[in-house]
Write a protein that holds these residues in place. Structure first.
Motif, PDB file in Angstrom:
ATOM      1  N   PRO A 121      23.036 -23.961  71.639  1.00  0.00           N
ATOM      2  CA  PRO A 121      24.187 -23.447  70.900  1.00  0.00           C
ATOM      3  C   PRO A 121      24.988 -24.595  70.302  1.00  0.00           C
ATOM      4  O   PRO A 121      24.923 -25.727  70.791  1.00  0.00           O
ATOM      5  CB  PRO A 121      24.998 -22.725  71.985  1.00  0.00           C
ATOM      6  N   SER A 125      30.305 -21.974  68.647  1.00  0.00           N
ATOM      7  CA  SER A 125      30.171 -20.927  69.666  1.00  0.00           C
ATOM      8  C   SER A 125      31.467 -20.777  70.454  1.00  0.00           C
ATOM      9  O   SER A 125      31.745 -19.700  71.000  1.00  0.00           O
ATOM     10  CB  SER A 125      29.023 -21.266  70.626  1.00  0.00           C
ATOM     11  N   THR A 132      22.581 -20.408  67.495  1.00  0.00           N
ATOM     12  CA  THR A 132      21.799 -20.845  68.643  1.00  0.00           C
ATOM     13  C   THR A 132      20.316 -20.642  68.386  1.00  0.00           C
ATOM     14  O   THR A 132      19.895 -19.546  68.010  1.00  0.00           O
ATOM     15  CB  THR A 132      22.195 -20.061  69.912  1.00  0.00           C
TER      16      THR A 132
END
Length: 273
Positions: A121, A125, A132
């Motif tokens: 990721p 995020s 991801t």
């Protein structure tokens, strides 16, 4: 899909973000656990979601269906070796979000039969608008793969890749990419300031332009070449800037930089393994 019991080893920023995204998207907090040696990390996590917290990793993974390794690569080997007895024969899925640790190393530490998903990721995020890339070992079942995708989708886009080596390219394309954009924005702000704009004004204009361009790239059906063409009037200011970029070899600079990221990822795998 049945809700799995998910145990996070490590309760830092990325783990906290994933947990927050899971709970916000409907995963019961009662099905999530987290272990971390630092009480302040666990306290911060409990402020995000009322999940069970532990100081002992083995206690956290007991009976869990999915274990997410969210610790620094430098301590991954030590953490995995300590967890191996608790995971032996459990059939649990292990998801690693650490860069530079390949599946062969993880299985060497955890046990050869361990079902492992590696994923990368990126830092957006933390705002639940990440990207991801994931790769699953042969031991991962379709249901486990679905669980892994569902968990990471809580913080953004999920893309599965067919080979583990493809994760090196994922690191270059999305894992490291936010820093590339930040650097480009920094340079634009510096130029705007040099040209006479107040720094705050230049910063706001660059930030909003980056956001707008990203939204257009995502939401407009046209491809990037066409979007760029629409902005680039013949003989105009944008064409002059683009021509300067091309003359300076911007495409080659980007290609070499991304290859450097791939090379470092491969080197880190050798060092950490």
């Amino acid at each position: 899909m049945d809700t799995p019991v998910i145990a996070f080893i490590g309760a830092g920023n990325m783990a906290t973000s994933i947990i927050g995204g899971l709970v916000e998207s409907g995963t019961p907090a009662s099905s999530i656990r987290a272990a971390d040696p630092y009480p302040e990390s666990l306290e911060r996590l409990r402020g995000v979601a009322p999940v069970a917290t532990f100081n002992d990793n083995a206690a956290a993974v007991s009976g869990a269906d999915v274990i997410i390794l969210a610790v620094k690569p430098q301590v991954m080997g030590e953490v995995c070796k300590a967890l191996a007895p608790a995971l032996a024969g459990s059939g649990a899925l292990v998801i690693s979000i650490a860069a530079g640790i390949n599946i062969s190393s993880l299985k060497n530490w955890l046990g050869a039969a361990t079902a492992v998903v590696r994923c990368m990721p990126n830092t957006p995020s933390l705002l639940r608008c990440g990207a991801t890339g994931l790769y699953a070992s042969a031991e991962v079942s379709e249901q486990q793969k679905a669980h892994a995708g569902q968990i990471l989708a809580a913080v953004g886009l999920v893309e599965w890749v067919p080979g583990e080596a493809d994760l090196d390219a994922v690191i270059a394309v999305s894992g490291s990419a936010p820093a590339y954009f930040f650097l480009f924005m920094e340079a634009m702000i510096e130029s705007g300031t040099r040209m006479g704009l107040e720094r705050e004004t230049a910063t706001r204009l660059v930030q909003q332009s980056a956001l707008g361009a990203a939204r257009m790239a995502l939401e407009d059906a046209a491809d990037l070449v066409e979007l760029r063409r629409r902005v680039t009037s013949p003989g105009g200011t944008t064409q002059a800037a683009i021509a300067s970029f091309e003359a300076a070899g911007l495409r080659q600079i980007i290609d070499e930089a991304m290859q450097a990221a791939v090379d470092r990822s491969v080197e880190m795998a050798r060092e950490m393994g």
